[in-house]
Design a protein around this motif. Structure first.
Motif, short mmCIF file in Angstrom:
data_model
loop_
_atom_site.label_atom_id
_atom_site.label_comp_id
_atom_site.label_asym_id
_atom_site.label_seq_id
_atom_site.Cartn_x
_atom_site.Cartn_y
_atom_site.Cartn_z
N ASP A 1 0.45 4.45 -2.07
CA ASP A 1 -0.44 5.45 -1.53
C ASP A 1 0.41 6.58 -0.96
O ASP A 1 0.40 7.71 -1.44
N GLU B 1 0.85 -1.19 0.00
CA GLU B 1 0.00 0.00 0.00
C GLU B 1 0.89 1.25 0.00
O GLU B 1 0.69 2.19 -0.73
N HIS B 2 1.90 1.19 0.86
CA HIS B 2 2.80 2.34 0.98
C HIS B 2 4.23 1.92 0.63
O HIS B 2 4.54 0.73 0.61
N GLU C 1 0.96 -1.67 8.64
CA GLU C 1 0.55 -1.36 7.28
C GLU C 1 1.26 -2.26 6.28
O GLU C 1 2.35 -2.75 6.53
N LYS C 2 0.65 -2.41 5.16
CA LYS C 2 1.28 -3.18 4.08
C LYS C 2 2.25 -2.25 3.36
O LYS C 2 1.86 -1.45 2.52
#
Ligand SMILES: Cc1ncc(C[n+]2csc(CCOP(=O)(O)OP(=O)(O)O)c2C)c(N)n1
Ligand SMILES: Cc1ncc(C[n+]2csc(CCOP(=O)(O)OP(=O)(O)O)c2C)c(N)n1
Ligand code: SF4
Ligand code: SF4
Ligand SMILES: [Mg+2]
Ligand SMILES: [Mg+2]
Lengths: 297, 622, 622, 297
Positions: C559, C511-512, C533-534
């Motif tokens: 993101d 994601e990040h 977080e991914k």
């Protein structure tokens, strides 16, 4: 009245380092000469030697490795009222800075250069410096040195310095005197200070120097260069200390400049009046007259 | 009557071209004509081909050059070979008819690649290859008129009249060219006289001899050709002008700013600035010091700056490389000093007497670590003067080094310009120490009160330091001091007007945008005026702090953005991308080291705007 | 039983810490434990506080450090004052009980800012300020156990047993620490013995004395505290490992690549590499030359490279600044040479013994004009070795200088690593001249056949030149030669696998994205694993030619993108923006010169990913 | 058989420049020594003097201003089979390059340094060079020189060069001989070539030198340094030319290196076999044994 010239900074040198002798002789010389702290500038390079200005309560400029001399030259040229003293290592002045060392002599600028001659690169952990003789193997070297040593005093002599002396970090009285003479001389002065590095130089120790030092007695330094060169003969096992050479005839750098400079040096000249340039329109036109065209229409 | 004349005068380096140009320019200027003259020469003292490419105008001060010319004045055959194709329809070639039979083979100083191109070209044109065959060809094809002058016999006359040796007489070739141009253009005799007197001040005899020769040739030319290139004489609307090159006007700016110390190590094209200042040190008594190298130049300059003296050094690429370590020291020690940086063709020794704008990143990014620096760039003589003053004001205001970027084009470009408006200048010395107890050089922030060496006790060090200037490695002090320094750039960014940092020229609401800086300025402005499209030119004057908002606002509005620069890769696009993330997709570049000519820029812009290409490499100029 | 122990061992520079660490590391390694040890020290020879911050693991080779520790081993009171807050709940402090009453005022080498912070902190904590008061506080608040050892009396025993002077005995403090750690961790006696023997090879007596002392202290500590930190003994799955720091492994890589000539001028943290090579020159007979300065280092290196010798120099920021002019010469002359560039804290002398990654732009952009250069960066010991070899292959393949970026962290970081896979390495010498007539060094392009000085007659010049290497100013030849050179970089860009130039770690479809290079690599990898977080980590390995496509593809998908770097302004974001136009909006930076710790990176990433801040400045580490 | 050593490049020097004399003497010296073009390398700096290699048909390395000596040192150290000759200007070698000039002496590396001593910066249009005496005002100077001249031979002597000579650009026979002696000497050799710059030096002209030159006769150069120093006395108006100093005892740089180096220099050593490193896994492990750990599990 003697002043105190120390600062509150913790002194970084290794216990027993010859630099302690140098700084304390400097304090004493300054006291005796009553140097004004604001008008005195110590300029140093990078190395153990380069840390010196932080321990002396006069202005200090701790510059770049090898560049103490040109920094100092700029200071002195722009403000000749200041007393400017350079402290450099042997690597600093005769390795990376050798070109500037030579150039200062050519100018005979009124600066005293004190070389902390420990024959190693102290701060980078003991590599050979340009004053370490060939085949010598100090502590940190993996094999004996394969480069020849430079002889600092003959080099300074050839370069045009007009005051040459040598002293020993551990002989404070003598060193103090040499510092004073160097400061008082009007022209480029070079002082080679034999400085034991207790951490990396296990050969040129305090004892080593003590055994070999021979103080110049009855030696009038105002001599012909040839005689001085011969006197400095390196083949012998003696190391001469004292005031070795002095030439008061050669004009110093500021004497070589125009009258105007002597009256008002660059740092003293006003450049604005109420925020306007001193060189106003009228002066501009007359100064650059040759570039002004008045078209005839 | 003409209101604009383009010309090239060429000859071997050291053969007198410089004299020709000085006298002619001065004559033009005092006749009220505007002049712009580019000087092209090899890295050579004597013998290689050099030339001056000029535009003279009776209506304005010219801003840019054209690749084609009205007059080609040739001191030798090499000039004919090198430039014959540039002469316009109905133009004029002044030349020495005694070299009629020369071929390029006899000219040893010609470089091989040109020699080969000429061979091919002669084949193509069906020209035999002698000087006269070229002139015949030009006459036939382009109606170019040859102004034949038999140099040896003209000089012989001089020689006899003044009883000189033939080698002495040969030094007067310059006056033959002056006479011929003067004849074609019908210049006023006394404006030429004034030029000659100025040039040979104190040498009346020589002046007289030159005047004689000029007069003689002027008459011959007028008789044969009339004065077809006589110019209208509207004249410029000023009663005093300066005629200066970029080195000179920059030097004037620095002296006006109160420069007290300038160090330098000789290097083309920067050295002439220092020599100019030295020569005019006058009662301001600027101390100009030739150091042993650039390491010493930059560090002695810093030393001088610490005493409160406005101090500068001037150099070009190779010298700047050697200054980068010193620059970092000046950064961490917050030293106000100025480096006047004249770019030339790189990399390395490159094309040392040719122009370039390839050092923008070097000026911005050289020297390890990070410390603030201000980078200004000037696009013409006027800007060079003002920036020279501004550089010192900013250096002292923000207590940080300033790099003032110029280049070889501007350095050697001679131009008539209005007198600088000195009345509007201010000298700003920034925050100064007003006295008191316990001075600490780096107290408070981002700007500390500055005392000069000599006023208080203070310390400087290239290591991270305390407010007192003593070495420290403590992490929190490090954070504080680093931020203090970096914040100065943010402050400068806030305080410096973006409108002065990026200037827009052209129509309101342009469709397209040309983006450039430095000496592309004037050719860019001239070019957008020649294009049909609604296009403007955004001129960058300050790269650090970068005028991000203003630049972005123009870039975003434009349909096509084209960067123009003297470099291989349009450095300005790199900087814009780095600072704003905006990617400029089109570029017109030139990296032969010769100036950009208006017509070639216009042509290439058409190609780019039409979408045919996104990159154009310009090549004109031998 | 523990599978991971964090520790700091500290003492005055020059007081024996180095010995402690060498012996302990070697003992850990030969016990099959993985070790990672950062070395922090002042720019000082003797007396300032220095320390080693290490992680030991029984399951893997550790990749990053934690800011809190299990063991604090103090050679002196200064170590207690400097690090006491880093000890974890239930951790251990080994210290000299004879300094119980010392206060910070008595410690002159402490820097003022820390002194002031300590004062405030003691007030806050309500601690009196003696060493013992601190220990009491820790015991109360965090259940930290003090391992009290009376150094003087322990040394006295040694002194008496071996009849030494007290000043001789004082040099054995290092063994007290070793003994204490060994006791707490219950290290095998013979692994310590091996370490001591290695260290004191040829000095049996000294080895024996140290063994005695270690044994003595080990017993004392075990008796008093047991061995609460005994480690599991899974061990690593290799039968041979290397224990090396970054200087050493890089030197090994260069020698494996066939290095024949290395010039250097001493500078921290690069010099140790040269000294290492000199010491191991062995039968490969690498010539290591200490030059008079860095100007000579780079130019003699180029000279040597022209003879066909694989040649390199190693330096850090100040030295690199001085090398930039030479670098340009190498560029225009297409010289394969390698500069191994160890970054340290800048600008100027800055923080000369602390780490930084602030010279990325310097490495990419220094030297005026433009010529191709390849810039590699290594993130750990393994990469350093492989890049050292690759650097020469690329230099010779593309006949252009290569800059290999490392930093002080890596240089001094000791680590156990698997033996390098030498079998998989190739030596590629690029296009070589095979003999024939009329050799021209710069014939054809972009890559010309290279002959060595000694094989054929050839010319080199820093000026623009012909195919033969002779000076030329002709504009068309200029265009051709400049393009020839610049095209090499395009070629390299095509030929070099983007997957080797930027390596991705982490989950598929993150994601990040965390973006970094150089020695943030391992702490970054560890951190993303600790975050909920991914998030993935994209590791840049080559900055020129830049792996634009791959980098962009990751950036665009993410993101949030966060740059992490040891610098003030996240240089990597600048480079990404310059090369791709992508603006990275978040950054975590550290510029105290101390390493980034996993926990502080994780914490800051949480702040950034949650959107609370876009920039975080890390500060941990004294 | 004598070879021709000229190239086809157009020679850039001003008509009458002393450099023509230098290059033609070099051709003759090379012919007489039958120098192999591929094994001979001319290394130059930047200046009029720096253009020299392009006019000589042996390998040429036209380097950076001031850096000819370190470039040359790298070439020679990496491949001692090559004959390496440096051509530099006086600004190049004693101004910006003075540090390297001094350092070469300390190494006694077998390189001949020829200095084009025209006392001006030719290529940058006539500024004072480090060999221009103070108070001298050559053509392009706006006012008399304010820096003192360096004396190149004493400086080289102090720096450790083991062969010193001087000659005159316009005396081709003599210069040729000096070049040969310099090349044949095994160690650092310095040859000061008096070179008229017809464009910028209107004081130290051909005539000026001719009037003052005194060739050394019956002078055995293998002398003590003091004697040489004295002989070079600058106070006289004479300029000595010839072979002034020679020391064959001091080991040259390559003699100072290990046996292995002498057998196979860096440029001659193989580094790969079929694309694999010569330093293979086995050699690696034994070479770096002290870093190898074998965990006892
Ligand atoms: C340009 C540059 N190169 C290298 C260094 C690293 N350096 C720091 S001190 C030093 C040498 C110190 O030796 P010396 O000048 O003899 O001073 P000492 O420490 O012996 O007093 C060097 C090489 C540096 N700071 N800057
Ligand atoms: C770093 C650097 N600084 C300055 C220059 C400009 N430069 C070119 S030649 C020269 C001096 C030439 O004088 P000298 O070395 O005496 O050679 P000569 O031309 O007299 O033979 C200088 C300063 C340069 N090329 N590089
Ligand atoms: S290393 Fe040597 S010179 Fe440096 S402080 Fe220690 S003893 Fe002194
Ligand atoms: S300027 Fe002087 S040194 Fe240079 S080529 Fe001309 S005459 Fe020779
Ligand atoms: Mg030293
Ligand atoms: Mg010269």
């Amino acid at each position: 009245m003697a002043r105190e010239y120390g600062t509150e900074n913790w002194i970084e040198w290794c216990p027993g380092c010859g630099n302690f002798g140098i700084v304390s002789s400097l304090y004493r010389a300054f006291s005796e000469l009553e140097m004004e702290p604001e008008k005195t500038v110590l300029v140093s390079g990078i190395g153990c030697s380069g840390k010196m200005p932080h321990y002396v309560d006069v202005s200090g400029v701790h510059t770049l490795h090898g560049r103490a001399i040109p920094f100092a030259s700029g200071v002195k040229m722009a403000n000749p009222d200041l007393d400017v003293i350079v402290n450099g290592g042997d690597g600093d002045l005769l390795g990376i800075g050798a070109g500037h060392f030579v150039a200062l002599g050519r100018r005979n600028l009124d600066v005293l250069v004190m070389m902390h001659d420990n024959r190693v690169y102290g701060l980078t952990k003991g590599q050979a410096s340009p004053t370490l003789p060939r085949e010598t193997q100090t502590k940190a070297l993996d094999s004996p040195n394969i480069q020849d040593a430079l002889e600092p005093l003959p080099l300074a002599l050839i370069s045009g310095y007009t005051h040459l002396s040598r002293s020993f970090a551990m002989d404070s009285d003598h060193l103090k005197e040499m510092i004073k003479k160097g400061i008082e001389h009007d022209g480029a002065a070079f002082l080679d200070v034999l400085q034991p590095c207790v951490t990396y130089n296990d050969i040129h120790t305090s004892e080593y120097f003590k055994e070999r030092i021979e103080k110049l007695n009855d030696w009038d330094p105002e001599k012909d260069k040839n005689e001085v060169y011969e006197k400095l003969d390196r083949e012998t096992d003696k190391i001469l200390t004292g005031e070795i050479y002095k030439d008061t005839d050669k004009p110093s750098f500021s004497e070589r400049l125009s009258e105007g400079y002597k009256e008002k040096s660059p740092s003293q000249r006003p450049i604005e009046e109420d925020g306007a340039p001193i060189l106003d329109k009228e002066k501009f036109v007359s100064k650059f007259e040759e570039f002004v065209v008045e078209p005839e229409l | 009557m003409n209101d604009e004349i383009d010309m090239i005068l060429g000859g071997a380096q050291g053969a007198g071209l410089e004299t020709t140009v000085q006298i002619l320019s001065s004559a033009f200027a005092s006749s009220g004509l505007g002049i712009l003259a580019d000087r092209e020469y090899y890295s050579n003292i004597k013998g290689r081909h050099s030339y001056v490419h000029a535009k003279v105008s009776s209506t304005e001060i010219p801003r840019s050059l054209e690749s084609s010319i009205d007059i080609l004045g040739c001191m030798d055959a090499e000039t004919v070979f090198t430039h014959f194709e540039d002469v316009r329809e109905e133009g004029y070639i002044i030349y020495d008819s005694s070299v009629d039979d020369k071929t390029q083979d006899e000219i040893k100083s010609l470089e091989d690649p040109l020699r080969e191109r000429l061979e091919d070209r002669f084949d193509e044109l069906g020209v035999e290859g002698t000087v006269s065959s070229i002139l015949d060809h030009l006459e036939e094809e382009k109606d170019v008129e040859a102004v034949e002058l038999d140099f040896p016999s003209i000089l012989k006359e001089l020689q006899e009249k003044y009883e000189m040796s033939s080698s002495q007489a040969s030094r007067y070739v310059s006056s033959i060219l002056i006479g011929a141009v003067s004849g074609l253009m019908d210049l006023e005799k006394n404006s030429i006289e004034k030029g000659i007197e100025k040039k040979f001040e104190g040498k009346e005899k020589i002046a007289e001899q030159n005047m004689f020769l000029v007069g003689d040739v002027t008459d011959m030319v007028k008789e044969e050709h009339g004065s077809p290139l006589k110019m209208e004489k509207l004249g410029l609307d000023e009663d005093q002008l300066l005629m200066v090159n970029g080195n000179e006007i920059t030097g004037m700016g620095k002296m006006t700013a109160g420069l007290g110390f300038q160090s330098y190590y000789p290097i083309t094209p920067a050295a002439d600035e220092s020599l100019f200042i030295e020569k005019h040190a006058g009662e301001e008594n600027v101390l100009v010091v030739q150091t042993e190298d650039e390491l010493a130049a930059v560090t002695s300059c810093i030393g001088a700056a610490l005493t409160g003296t406005r101090s500068a050094t001037a150099t070009s690429g190779p010298g700047f490389d050697l200054m980068t370590e010193g620059l970092g020291w000046a950064g961490i020690n917050e030293v106000p000093m100025v480096i006047t940086y004249y770019q030339r063709g790189g990399p390395s020794t490159g094309l040392p007497t040719r122009g370039s704008q390839d050092d923008l990143m070097t000026a911005l990014q050289s020297s390890h670590g990070s410390s603030p620096r201000i980078v200004l760039a000037s696009g013409d003589h006027h800007e060079a003067f003002r920036d020279a003053v501004k550089a010192f004001n900013l250096a002292e205001k923000y207590q940080t080094p300033v790099i003032h970027l110029l280049d070889k084009f501007l350095a050697n470009m001679v131009r008539t310009v209005p007198l600088p408006e000195i009345e509007s200048l201010t000298i700003e010395r920034g925050e100064l120490w007003e006295g008191g107890e316990d001075y600490r050089r780096f107290e408070d922030g981002p700007i500390s009160e500055r005392a000069f060496l000599g006023e208080e006790v203070m310390w400087y060090t290239g290591s991270e330091h305390t407010e007192s200037g003593n070495v420290i490695e403590d992490p929190e002090k490090r954070l504080k001091m680093k931020e203090k320094r970096m914040n100065k750039l943010d402050l400068a960014d806030k305080e410096m007007d973006e409108d002065e940092r990026a200037i827009y020229f052209g129509p309101e609401d342009p469709e397209h945008l040309l983006l450039g800086w430095g000496s592309v300025k004037e050719v860019a402005i001239d070019s957008i005026e020649s294009l049909e499209e609604k296009i403007g030119y955004l001129h960058l004057r300050t790269f650090s702090p970068f005028p991000e908002e203003k630049v972005l606002s123009y870039l975003k509005k434009a349909d096509k953005v084209v960067a123009v620069e003297h470099s291989y890769s349009a450095r300005v696009s790199e900087v814009v991308s780095l600072k704003t993330g905006f990617e400029i997709e089109n570029e017109v570049v030139k990296y032969t080291g010769r100036p950009i000519y208006r017509d070639e820029l216009v042509r290439s812009m058409k190609d780019v705007l039409s979408g045919r290409v996104s990159r154009e490499v310009l090549k004109h100029g031998p």
